[in-house]
Design a protein around this motif. Sequence first.
Motif, PDB file in Angstrom:
ATOM      1  N   LYS A 178      -7.239  -1.016  -3.708  1.00 39.61           N
ATOM      2  CA  LYS A 178      -6.675  -0.582  -4.985  1.00 39.61           C
ATOM      3  C   LYS A 178      -7.760  -0.424  -6.051  1.00 39.61           C
ATOM      4  N   GLU A 179      -8.684  -1.361  -6.109  1.00 36.76           N
ATOM      5  CA  GLU A 179      -9.749  -1.283  -7.107  1.00 36.76           C
ATOM      6  C   GLU A 179     -10.643  -0.068  -6.854  1.00 36.76           C
ATOM      7  N   LYS A 180     -11.056   0.125  -5.617  1.00 37.11           N
ATOM      8  CA  LYS A 180     -11.985   1.207  -5.284  1.00 37.11           C
ATOM      9  C   LYS A 180     -11.355   2.573  -5.509  1.00 37.11           C
ATOM     10  N   PHE A 181     -10.161   2.795  -4.980  1.00 38.94           N
ATOM     11  CA  PHE A 181      -9.580   4.137  -5.010  1.00 38.94           C
ATOM     12  C   PHE A 181      -8.872   4.456  -6.332  1.00 38.94           C
ATOM     13  N   SER A 182      -8.517   3.440  -7.109  1.00 45.78           N
ATOM     14  CA  SER A 182      -8.007   3.706  -8.454  1.00 45.78           C
ATOM     15  C   SER A 182      -9.129   4.307  -9.301  1.00 45.78           C
ATOM     16  N   GLU A 183     -10.329   3.829  -9.095  1.00 47.68           N
ATOM     17  CA  GLU A 183     -11.480   4.362  -9.848  1.00 47.68           C
ATOM     18  C   GLU A 183     -11.829   5.767  -9.375  1.00 47.68           C
ATOM     19  N   ILE A 184     -11.877   5.964  -8.052  1.00 44.61           N
ATOM     20  CA  ILE A 184     -12.262   7.273  -7.508  1.00 44.61           C
ATOM     21  C   ILE A 184     -11.243   8.344  -7.896  1.00 44.61           C
ATOM     22  N   LEU A 225       0.787  -1.238   0.000  1.00 45.80           N
ATOM     23  CA  LEU A 225       0.000   0.000   0.000  1.00 45.80           C
ATOM     24  C   LEU A 225       0.816   1.283   0.000  1.00 45.80           C
ATOM     25  N   SER A 226       2.040   1.257   0.525  1.00 43.54           N
ATOM     26  CA  SER A 226       2.847   2.485   0.540  1.00 43.54           C
ATOM     27  C   SER A 226       3.063   3.039  -0.871  1.00 43.54           C
ATOM     28  N   PRO A 227       3.438   2.212  -1.854  1.00 43.43           N
ATOM     29  CA  PRO A 227       3.590   2.737  -3.225  1.00 43.43           C
ATOM     30  C   PRO A 227       2.257   3.241  -3.790  1.00 43.43           C
ATOM     31  N   PHE A 228       1.172   2.566  -3.453  1.00 49.50           N
ATOM     32  CA  PHE A 228      -0.144   2.975  -3.951  1.00 49.50           C
ATOM     33  C   PHE A 228      -0.541   4.337  -3.385  1.00 49.50           C
ATOM     34  N   ILE A 229      -0.253   4.558  -2.101  1.00 47.92           N
ATOM     35  CA  ILE A 229      -0.553   5.851  -1.474  1.00 47.92           C
ATOM     36  C   ILE A 229       0.243   6.965  -2.145  1.00 47.92           C
ATOM     37  N   ARG A 230       1.530   6.704  -2.413  1.00 50.13           N
ATOM     38  CA  ARG A 230       2.347   7.708  -3.104  1.00 50.13           C
ATOM     39  C   ARG A 230       1.763   8.028  -4.477  1.00 50.13           C
ATOM     40  N   GLU A 248       0.493  11.629  -5.849  1.00 49.84           N
ATOM     41  CA  GLU A 248       1.264  12.217  -6.945  1.00 49.84           C
ATOM     42  C   GLU A 248       0.478  12.311  -8.241  1.00 49.84           C
ATOM     43  N   ASN A 249      -0.346  11.286  -8.530  1.00 51.72           N
ATOM     44  CA  ASN A 249      -1.015  11.230  -9.835  1.00 51.72           C
ATOM     45  C   ASN A 249      -2.536  11.213  -9.776  1.00 51.72           C
ATOM     46  N   GLY A 250      -3.098  11.008  -8.588  1.00 44.82           N
ATOM     47  CA  GLY A 250      -4.546  10.931  -8.478  1.00 44.82           C
ATOM     48  C   GLY A 250      -5.221  12.298  -8.555  1.00 44.82           C
ATOM     49  N   LYS A 251      -6.482  12.294  -8.959  1.00 47.11           N
ATOM     50  CA  LYS A 251      -7.284  13.521  -9.033  1.00 47.11           C
ATOM     51  C   LYS A 251      -8.293  13.503  -7.887  1.00 47.11           C
ATOM     52  N   GLU A 252      -8.047  14.349  -6.888  1.00 43.85           N
ATOM     53  CA  GLU A 252      -8.915  14.358  -5.710  1.00 43.85           C
ATOM     54  C   GLU A 252     -10.298  14.873  -6.064  1.00 43.85           C
ATOM     55  N   GLU A 264      -9.917   5.006   4.397  1.00 45.69           N
ATOM     56  CA  GLU A 264      -9.649   3.561   4.350  1.00 45.69           C
ATOM     57  C   GLU A 264      -8.221   3.237   3.922  1.00 45.69           C
ATOM     58  N   VAL A 265      -7.637   4.089   3.080  1.00 49.99           N
ATOM     59  CA  VAL A 265      -6.312   3.791   2.540  1.00 49.99           C
ATOM     60  C   VAL A 265      -5.218   4.005   3.584  1.00 49.99           C
ATOM     61  N   THR A 266      -5.311   5.101   4.341  1.00 48.34           N
ATOM     62  CA  THR A 266      -4.247   5.437   5.293  1.00 48.34           C
ATOM     63  C   THR A 266      -4.521   4.943   6.714  1.00 48.34           C
ATOM     64  N   TYR A 267      -5.746   4.521   6.995  1.00 51.86           N
ATOM     65  CA  TYR A 267      -6.129   4.188   8.371  1.00 51.86           C
ATOM     66  C   TYR A 267      -5.176   3.182   9.023  1.00 51.86           C
ATOM     67  N   ASN A 268      -4.847   2.136   8.327  1.00 52.27           N
ATOM     68  CA  ASN A 268      -4.006   1.096   8.933  1.00 52.27           C
ATOM     69  C   ASN A 268      -2.632   1.612   9.325  1.00 52.27           C
ATOM     70  N   PHE A 269      -2.171   2.679   8.675  1.00 54.09           N
ATOM     71  CA  PHE A 269      -0.868   3.238   9.021  1.00 54.09           C
ATOM     72  C   PHE A 269      -0.927   3.950  10.380  1.00 54.09           C
ATOM     73  N   HIS A 270      -2.084   4.496  10.720  1.00 52.14           N
ATOM     74  CA  HIS A 270      -2.288   5.049  12.060  1.00 52.14           C
ATOM     75  C   HIS A 270      -2.171   3.937  13.111  1.00 52.14           C
ATOM     76  N   ILE A 271      -2.694   2.768  12.762  1.00 56.39           N
ATOM     77  CA  ILE A 271      -2.654   1.633  13.693  1.00 56.39           C
ATOM     78  C   ILE A 271      -1.241   1.085  13.813  1.00 56.39           C
TER      79      ILE A 271
END
Length: 499
Positions: A490-496, A180-185, A189-193, A351-358
């Motif tokens: 990955k599937e959900k947030f790649s689409e969003i 998930l770390s590479p996916f978050i980056r 870097e490339n996602g459209k919020e 959902e993507v970053t939550y586990n890093f808090h844990i």
Amino acid sequence: MDKLTEFKEYISKIARYQQAISLIYWDLETHAPKNAYEYRSQALGELTELEFTMSISDRMGEYLDYFSKDSIFGNLNEYDQASVKVSKKGYDKFKKIPSKLVRKIAETTSKATHFWQLARKESDFSIFKPYLEEIVSLEKEEAEALGYEENRYDALLDLYEPNLKTTSLKETVKYLQEKLSPFIRELFENGKEPRHEFYEKNFDVEKQKELSIEALKFMNFDFDSGRMDISAHPFTTKIGPMDVRITTRYNDKDLRYSLFSTIHEGGHALYELHIPEEFFETPLDSGASMAIHESQSRFWENIVGRSPYFWKFFAKKLRKIFPDFDEVTEEELYKGVNIVKKDFIRTEADEVTYNFHIMMRFELEEALINDRINVGELPTIWNEKMKEYLGVVPPNDSLGVLQDVHWSNGQFGYFPSYMLGNLYSAQLFDKLKKDIKDYSSQLEDGKSDEILNWMIENVHKYGKMYEPEELLKKATGETLNPKYFVDYIKEKFSEIYQL
């Protein structure tokens, strides 16, 4: 009176003390006047010691020795067998802990919660520090009493997630970081919020409460067997049979906080409310583990509540209460509750970053319990870990080390349950989709009955009969596999984010 009836009456009496204890805890967190905490803490300590003493008494030992005999055990029905097994495991474990230590922990933590609230309000860790130091000392004493093979922290993990070991937890953490770390980056870097500013306005608290109630109605929450209140930190408490209480917290600047806190706690409540009546006032009348419990709350909060299908239905409820949303599309409402950001607050994390808090909390807890760091270092190390894992540094203690209630409650070993709950929920969801092929259209119609019934049949109805890995395998056909969660994210947030 036969021996089995005697045994059942004895464990029912213990359960009634537990109900009184739960009620005091709930009251201290919700409606008790601030000057009452000292005396309520003493009452709580005495009741906790009494309940604990009964649980490890010679009489309990005699019952368990008798019913554990092969010739007797084999003649019990499956529920009574499970009740004996769960009681025996608890007895063997907690017999090791001195009752005075149990009372001391109860008294200290109930007082500490008051000072945690004060410290959080003042954003001053020093107010809470001496109480946390005492709690950490007591938790280490408890771990030593319970015993462990390799890591002192294992003894505390086992209280919330039976059989979980620090070594396997670290392997899961490593897998998630690698995947998930590479996916978050890439997201940053490339996602459209998506736009989401429409959620960040002044919202009337009473109307937010109305919206929360609509969400609970959708979930089939039974208001005749539960209630909703306000607390500093949202939580769910089962007082006893047919009485499960949830709390939420309102943010007048962001509608999403209270809504999803309510759905999350509602997921916990549904689990407790659908444990079978034959389990009432027995050791089976609770969830399999805290992580299985979290799988239920995270399922409803994220997999259902943050799905596009839910918002096709719930948009109507939202617009009726808040007409300002009339111009916002259903897709925008959906995407607006799935914003990925580097946040300070765990309970507001996506959902993507939550586990890093844990992950960082797990590392801090494990280091504290094993004497590699001390309480005084926590604020500094907390901020360092936040920068390492999430790229942000909290501006004050309230948004940093003081944000969670768990340590004031002495719940060391609890935090990993949240991460595992996310993983369990995705694995359960994968199986649910195969069994209920039209689940998405049901959600669009505002119907959650069949989804809830699937959870009842596969999770809730077993109460504490099975240990978590056993229950997960029974429900999904395999033990924990974090790949389901990674694929879902990955599937959900790649689409969003249009990656």
